[in-house]
Scaffold this motif. Structure first.
Motif, PDB file in Angstrom:
ATOM      1  N   LYS A   1       0.832  -1.213   0.000  1.00 51.23           N
ATOM      2  CA  LYS A   1       0.000   0.000   0.000  1.00 51.23           C
ATOM      3  C   LYS A   1       0.862   1.257   0.000  1.00 51.23           C
ATOM      4  CE  LYS A   1      -2.737  -1.649   3.356  1.00 51.23           C
ATOM      5  NZ  LYS A   1      -3.851  -1.717   4.340  1.00 51.23           N
ATOM      6  N   ALA A   2       2.021   1.216   0.647  1.00 49.93           N
ATOM      7  CA  ALA A   2       2.928   2.373   0.616  1.00 49.93           C
ATOM      8  C   ALA A   2       3.391   2.659  -0.808  1.00 49.93           C
ATOM      9  CB  ALA A   2       4.134   2.111   1.524  1.00 49.93           C
ATOM     10  N   ILE A   3       3.724   1.615  -1.552  1.00 50.34           N
ATOM     11  CA  ILE A   3       4.148   1.804  -2.940  1.00 50.34           C
ATOM     12  C   ILE A   3       2.965   2.241  -3.807  1.00 50.34           C
ATOM     13  CG2 ILE A   3       5.074   0.606  -4.974  1.00 50.34           C
ATOM     14  CD1 ILE A   3       6.831  -1.000  -3.018  1.00 50.34           C
ATOM     15  N   ALA A   4       1.777   1.709  -3.530  1.00 52.12           N
ATOM     16  CA  ALA A   4       0.583   2.126  -4.260  1.00 52.12           C
ATOM     17  C   ALA A   4       0.304   3.613  -4.068  1.00 52.12           C
ATOM     18  CB  ALA A   4      -0.618   1.303  -3.804  1.00 52.12           C
TER      19      ALA A   4
ATOM     20  N   LYS B   1       6.891   1.519 -11.049  1.00 51.88           N
ATOM     21  CA  LYS B   1       6.380   2.785 -11.557  1.00 51.88           C
ATOM     22  C   LYS B   1       4.936   2.643 -12.042  1.00 51.88           C
ATOM     23  CE  LYS B   1       8.022   5.910 -11.311  1.00 51.88           C
ATOM     24  NZ  LYS B   1       8.041   6.756 -10.088  1.00 51.88           N
ATOM     25  N   GLU B   2       4.621   1.539 -12.697  1.00 54.76           N
ATOM     26  CA  GLU B   2       3.251   1.309 -13.127  1.00 54.76           C
ATOM     27  C   GLU B   2       2.329   1.144 -11.925  1.00 54.76           C
ATOM     28  OE1 GLU B   2       2.702  -1.932 -15.736  1.00 54.76           O
ATOM     29  OE2 GLU B   2       3.560  -0.935 -17.483  1.00 54.76           O
ATOM     30  N   PHE B   3       2.789   0.404 -10.938  1.00 51.97           N
ATOM     31  CA  PHE B   3       1.952   0.083  -9.778  1.00 51.97           C
ATOM     32  C   PHE B   3       1.594   1.329  -8.967  1.00 51.97           C
ATOM     33  CE2 PHE B   3       1.617  -1.777  -5.356  1.00 51.97           C
ATOM     34  CZ  PHE B   3       0.374  -2.355  -5.565  1.00 51.97           C
ATOM     35  N   GLN B   4       2.415   2.374  -9.038  1.00 52.20           N
ATOM     36  CA  GLN B   4       2.089   3.619  -8.331  1.00 52.20           C
ATOM     37  C   GLN B   4       0.804   4.260  -8.861  1.00 52.20           C
ATOM     38  OE1 GLN B   4       5.709   5.791  -8.966  1.00 52.20           O
ATOM     39  NE2 GLN B   4       6.710   4.968  -7.140  1.00 52.20           N
ATOM     40  N   ARG B   5       0.345   3.812 -10.021  1.00 55.22           N
ATOM     41  CA  ARG B   5      -0.888   4.361 -10.598  1.00 55.22           C
ATOM     42  C   ARG B   5      -2.126   3.547 -10.224  1.00 55.22           C
ATOM     43  NH1 ARG B   5       2.456   4.579 -15.346  1.00 55.22           N
ATOM     44  NH2 ARG B   5       1.196   2.947 -16.317  1.00 55.22           N
ATOM     45  N   VAL B   6      -1.971   2.500  -9.428  1.00 55.92           N
ATOM     46  CA  VAL B   6      -3.093   1.636  -9.097  1.00 55.92           C
ATOM     47  C   VAL B   6      -4.166   2.408  -8.328  1.00 55.92           C
ATOM     48  CG1 VAL B   6      -2.179   0.834  -6.868  1.00 55.92           C
ATOM     49  CG2 VAL B   6      -3.678  -0.663  -8.202  1.00 55.92           C
ATOM     50  N   GLU B   7      -5.414   2.014  -8.522  1.00 57.66           N
ATOM     51  CA  GLU B   7      -6.514   2.643  -7.797  1.00 57.66           C
ATOM     52  C   GLU B   7      -6.528   2.163  -6.339  1.00 57.66           C
ATOM     53  OE1 GLU B   7     -11.435   2.852  -7.841  1.00 57.66           O
ATOM     54  OE2 GLU B   7     -10.349   1.767  -9.421  1.00 57.66           O
ATOM     55  N   VAL B   8      -6.791   3.071  -5.424  1.00 55.26           N
ATOM     56  CA  VAL B   8      -6.960   2.711  -4.023  1.00 55.26           C
ATOM     57  C   VAL B   8      -8.297   3.253  -3.533  1.00 55.26           C
ATOM     58  CG1 VAL B   8      -4.478   2.662  -3.558  1.00 55.26           C
ATOM     59  CG2 VAL B   8      -5.771   4.754  -3.116  1.00 55.26           C
TER      60      VAL B   8
END
Length: 372
Positions: A273-276, A358-365
């Motif tokens: 979640k920190a990386i997200a 880098k892609e994963f930082q764009r995931v929806e939360v």
């Protein structure tokens, strides 16, 4: 931006901890074996987005080498026991036998011994001899005094870490560290922090730092909120600092400063979640304090715990559950997120359909407070 009225004379922004958010899977999934969790800061590439906190209970020269061998980066605390004593092992064993306030008092006593520049050089050489990237930490207060010994020993990455580090420290007693000038004059990448707001992070980025630490560190045993009243929930802090990174890239013409979440991450889910929320890597201590190899003998504490006048941390006892390799890479026989941290991160990214950090930082939360 939601402002909550605290009273007629004060309002505050609603902020969120990592426990209060959840990661939303996308329309596709991936094979975990096709996910990369590698990251790179300056010229140094790491297969794991994991930085081990500069705490004597977790990082010794020996464990720093082992973490490097496993693909991560461990930071040795140059204000710890390894630079005050030739052999701190008997003292670490002694502290493990004490309880409560007696342990805190003894920590204050043993950390009152002077720091040796000669030992600083020797410890850095020990880690370098292990063939891994060498990273060490000093507080802003001690950086001017000891940085020459650090640079002369050939360190790779220099970490300036305190509970809160600012680019504009004001003092009437001593000349404060000029971070911008100091970083400009060094030939090694510098990571600075902690900070917890957009503005503070932006100012730190403008000093030329290669990375910024987000948070106050020492999550498991930290009592900064109780002692000082200072607290910013990590999900909001990371997101704010990630926004500062984006805006600084525009301001600087493309210079990228790495965001490293520091503290309040005890499980693999917290790391994901920190990386997200926007972190490039995480700095953790307590998950690895559970390792058989950890020098704390099952106990964990940060530099705040031995402050001579106002301790802001406590020594915490943990069950020792596995080797460093098992905690980082598995296999795991536990369902509580305490082992195979990096395997879990890969699986989270694969479940959400992303192939790299880098892609994963764009995931929806979503805001989804954890049910206890």
């Amino acid at each position: 931006m939601t402002q909550v009225e605290i009273g007629r004379g004060k309002s505050g922004r609603r902020a969120y901890s990592l426990d209060e958010i959840g990661i939303v899977p996308s329309r596709r999934t991936r094979d975990p074996e096709e996910v990369s969790i590698a990251w790179q800061i300056d010229a140094y590439r790491f297969e794991l987005p994991m930085v081990v906190s500069p705490m004597d209970s977790v990082v010794s020269p020996k464990t720093a080498i082992e973490v490097g061998r496993l693909g991560g980066l461990a930071v040795l605390d140059l204000e710890g026991l390894w630079t005050r004593y030739e052999d701190p092992e008997p003292l670490l064993a002694e502290v493990a036998e004490l309880e409560g306030e007696a342990a805190t008092r003894r920590l204050q006593q043993i950390y009152s011994a002077p720091i040796s520049d000669e030992l600083i050089g020797r410890r850095i050489e020990e880690i370098r001899a292990g063939g891994v990237t060498t990273a060490v930490r000093l507080s802003p207060q001690r950086t001017i005094q000891h940085h020459k010994a650090v640079i002369d020993a050939g360190v790779d990455i220099f970490v300036i870490r305190g509970t809160t580090v600012s680019a504009e420290h004001v003092s009437g007693r001593a000349e404060p560290l000029n971070l911008k000038q100091f970083i400009y004059e060094l030939d090694v990448p510098v990571i600075v922090g902690g900070c917890a707001t957009y503005t503070a992070a932006l100012h730190l980025m403008r000093t030329g730092a290669a990375g910024v630490l987000v948070g106050f560190g020492g999550g498991a045993g930290h009592t900064t909120r109780t002692v000082l009243g200072v607290a910013v929930p990590m999900a909001t802090a990371i997101s704010d600092v990630a926004a500062a990174r984006r805006d600084y890239m525009d301001e600087s013409g493309g210079r990228y400063v790495h965001v490293i979440a520091d503290g309040s991450m005890g499980t693999s889910g917290d790391i994901a979640k920190a990386i997200a929320c926007g972190a490039d890597a995480v700095m953790v201590g307590s998950p690895l304090a559970r390792a058989y190899e950890a020098p704390g003998h099952g106990f964990h504490w940060g530099s705040e715990a031995q402050h001579p006048e106002l301790p802001r941390g406590r020594r915490v006892e943990f069950e020792r559950i596995g080797t460093l390799e098992e905690i980082l890479h598995g296999p795991s026989s536990r369902a509580d997120g305490s082992m195979n941290l990096m395997g879990a991160l890969k699986r989270t990214m694969a479940t959400a359909g992303y192939s790299d950090i880098k892609e994963f930082q764009r995931v929806e939360v979503v805001v989804a407070p954890q049910q206890r």
